[in-house]
Design a protein around this motif. Structure first.
Motif, PDB file in Angstrom:
ATOM      1  N   SER A  17       2.132 124.447  -3.452  1.00  0.00           N
ATOM      2  CA  SER A  17       0.737 124.051  -3.039  1.00  0.00           C
ATOM      3  C   SER A  17       0.354 124.323  -1.535  1.00  0.00           C
ATOM      4  O   SER A  17      -0.475 124.854  -1.013  1.00  0.00           O
ATOM      5  CB  SER A  17       0.581 122.749  -3.159  1.00  0.00           C
ATOM      6  N   ILE A  70       0.792 113.118 -10.253  1.00  0.00           N
ATOM      7  CA  ILE A  70      -0.041 114.117  -9.784  1.00  0.00           C
ATOM      8  C   ILE A  70      -1.558 113.625 -10.253  1.00  0.00           C
ATOM      9  O   ILE A  70      -2.369 113.917  -9.297  1.00  0.00           O
ATOM     10  CB  ILE A  70       0.267 115.509 -10.718  1.00  0.00           C
ATOM     11  N   GLN A  86      11.051 118.149  -8.720  1.00  0.00           N
ATOM     12  CA  GLN A  86       9.441 118.335  -9.254  1.00  0.00           C
ATOM     13  C   GLN A  86       8.558 118.240  -8.057  1.00  0.00           C
ATOM     14  O   GLN A  86       7.592 119.114  -7.838  1.00  0.00           O
ATOM     15  CB  GLN A  86       8.840 117.710 -10.317  1.00  0.00           C
ATOM     16  N   MET A  87       8.458 117.246  -7.227  1.00  0.00           N
ATOM     17  CA  MET A  87       7.533 117.025  -6.391  1.00  0.00           C
ATOM     18  C   MET A  87       7.825 117.946  -5.255  1.00  0.00           C
ATOM     19  O   MET A  87       6.773 118.533  -4.553  1.00  0.00           O
ATOM     20  CB  MET A  87       7.741 115.550  -5.892  1.00  0.00           C
ATOM     21  N   TYR A 139       5.800 112.273 -13.453  1.00  0.00           N
ATOM     22  CA  TYR A 139       5.447 113.405 -12.694  1.00  0.00           C
ATOM     23  C   TYR A 139       3.789 113.505 -12.769  1.00  0.00           C
ATOM     24  O   TYR A 139       3.072 113.784 -11.972  1.00  0.00           O
ATOM     25  CB  TYR A 139       5.859 114.699 -12.973  1.00  0.00           C
ATOM     26  N   VAL A 190      -2.796 122.474  -8.455  1.00  0.00           N
ATOM     27  CA  VAL A 190      -2.988 121.341  -7.540  1.00  0.00           C
ATOM     28  C   VAL A 190      -3.170 122.182  -6.141  1.00  0.00           C
ATOM     29  O   VAL A 190      -3.872 121.747  -5.440  1.00  0.00           O
ATOM     30  CB  VAL A 190      -1.516 120.388  -7.267  1.00  0.00           C
ATOM     31  N   THR A 196       6.150 122.608 -14.245  1.00  0.00           N
ATOM     32  CA  THR A 196       5.681 122.048 -12.991  1.00  0.00           C
ATOM     33  C   THR A 196       5.051 123.063 -12.010  1.00  0.00           C
ATOM     34  O   THR A 196       4.186 122.701 -11.498  1.00  0.00           O
ATOM     35  CB  THR A 196       7.286 121.748 -12.342  1.00  0.00           C
ATOM     36  N   LEU A 197       5.514 124.417 -12.421  1.00  0.00           N
ATOM     37  CA  LEU A 197       4.900 125.550 -11.358  1.00  0.00           C
ATOM     38  C   LEU A 197       3.503 125.545 -11.616  1.00  0.00           C
ATOM     39  O   LEU A 197       2.715 125.738 -10.811  1.00  0.00           O
ATOM     40  CB  LEU A 197       5.831 126.841 -11.817  1.00  0.00           C
ATOM     41  N   THR A 216       6.273 121.153  -6.057  1.00  0.00           N
ATOM     42  CA  THR A 216       4.643 121.178  -6.220  1.00  0.00           C
ATOM     43  C   THR A 216       4.154 121.068  -4.705  1.00  0.00           C
ATOM     44  O   THR A 216       3.365 121.968  -4.598  1.00  0.00           O
ATOM     45  CB  THR A 216       4.372 119.895  -6.863  1.00  0.00           C
ATOM     46  N   ILE A 220       1.337 123.634 -12.892  1.00  0.00           N
ATOM     47  CA  ILE A 220       0.568 122.361 -12.487  1.00  0.00           C
ATOM     48  C   ILE A 220       0.556 122.567 -11.034  1.00  0.00           C
ATOM     49  O   ILE A 220      -0.455 122.157 -10.446  1.00  0.00           O
ATOM     50  CB  ILE A 220       1.304 120.886 -12.900  1.00  0.00           C
ATOM     51  N   SER A 221       1.505 122.814 -10.330  1.00  0.00           N
ATOM     52  CA  SER A 221       1.544 123.136  -8.962  1.00  0.00           C
ATOM     53  C   SER A 221       0.477 124.110  -8.341  1.00  0.00           C
ATOM     54  O   SER A 221      -0.044 123.933  -7.395  1.00  0.00           O
ATOM     55  CB  SER A 221       2.952 123.388  -8.451  1.00  0.00           C
TER      56      SER A 221
END
Length: 248
Positions: free
Chosen positions: A57, A233, A49-50, A229, A119, A112-113, A53, A115-116
């Motif tokens: 980003s 974030i 996930q990280m 996660y 961010v 995750t996408l 991200t 939120i990415s």
């Protein structure tokens, strides 16, 4: 609502746990190998996930037309608002299908996408120095508090008491943000908000790591990954808010 009931564990009479050097916490009544495998699975998912991200980003920051599209057109603004609400929309089917593989992982990827991208858009309009400072401090805090929680849990400490306090603190933080949106109180107020939010999400890292060690069932790996996660974030975004206010 998460199910904190533990799965059926092996009793201490079935396996010698008292002398096992790999116990995660003193009152552990399950096979340490099973819990360690669960922990490794969560951190493997969290690492992916990280990395996702960071990749998304970096793409949003480096490819200028992407960020310009979101701020220079009504379609881009509408898409940005949709991406802001998408994680909440995904949470509903994710709650229902969290035990259904691979649907749960697909929904987790979509979560995750979305939120990415948010961010990335936040970072696209932030100075590189501020992003680097926030990222380094976030990494140090996550590693430090994670190691501390594992160390403390093995010595019998329990952090479940933090739950009600952290929930109340988040509610206060949300009210603070709403007031700030309608009645801006300047740079000092933004700094206070960023500092308080950073402390709260540091507490959540300890609380959710303690839950990961002791309370999550083996079929709740998606929820455990989502919780950690979001802690990371939110800590990063809080530090970003704090350092931007300081730097302005």
């Amino acid at each position: 609502m998460m199910n904190w009931n533990r799965p059926p564990y092996r009793k201490s009479g079935d396996v010698e746990l008292a002398g096992d050097a790999h116990l995660l916490y003193p009152s552990m009544m399950e096979s340490p190998a099973l819990r360690w495998a669960f922990v490794r699975k969560i951190y493997a998912i969290l690492s992916i996930q990280m990395l996702l991200t960071i990749a998304v980003s970096a793409a949003v920051i480096s490819v200028k037309p992407i960020s310009q599209f979101f701020v220079s057109s009504s379609a881009g603004l509408g898409l940005y608002i949709f991406l802001l609400f998408l994680p909440f929309l995904v949470m509903c089917p994710l709650y229902y299908y969290y035990q259904h593989h691979p649907v749960n992982l697909i929904l987790l990827g979509l979560f995750t996408l979305s939120i990415s991208f948010c961010v990335g858009l936040t970072c696209a309009f932030t100075e590189g120095k501020v992003i680097l400072e926030s990222a380094i401090l976030t990494a140090v805090a996550v590693v430090s508090f994670t190691l501390y929680t594992f160390w403390a849990a093995k010595r019998g400490q329990d952090f479940s008491f933090l739950g009600p306090f952290l929930f109340a603190a988040v509610m206060i933080l949300i009210v603070f943000a709403i007031i700030q949106a309608f009645f801006p109180m300047g740079r000092i107020s933004t700094m206070i908000y960023g500092g308080l939010a950073s402390l709260i999400f540091c507490g959540y890292i300890i609380y959710d790591t303690d839950n990961l060690i002791k309370r999550y069932g083996y079929d709740e790996y998606v929820w455990a990954a989502v919780a950690l996660y979001l802690d990371i974030i939110n800590l990063f975004l809080s530090l970003l808010t704090l350092f931007r206010a300081v730097d302005s």
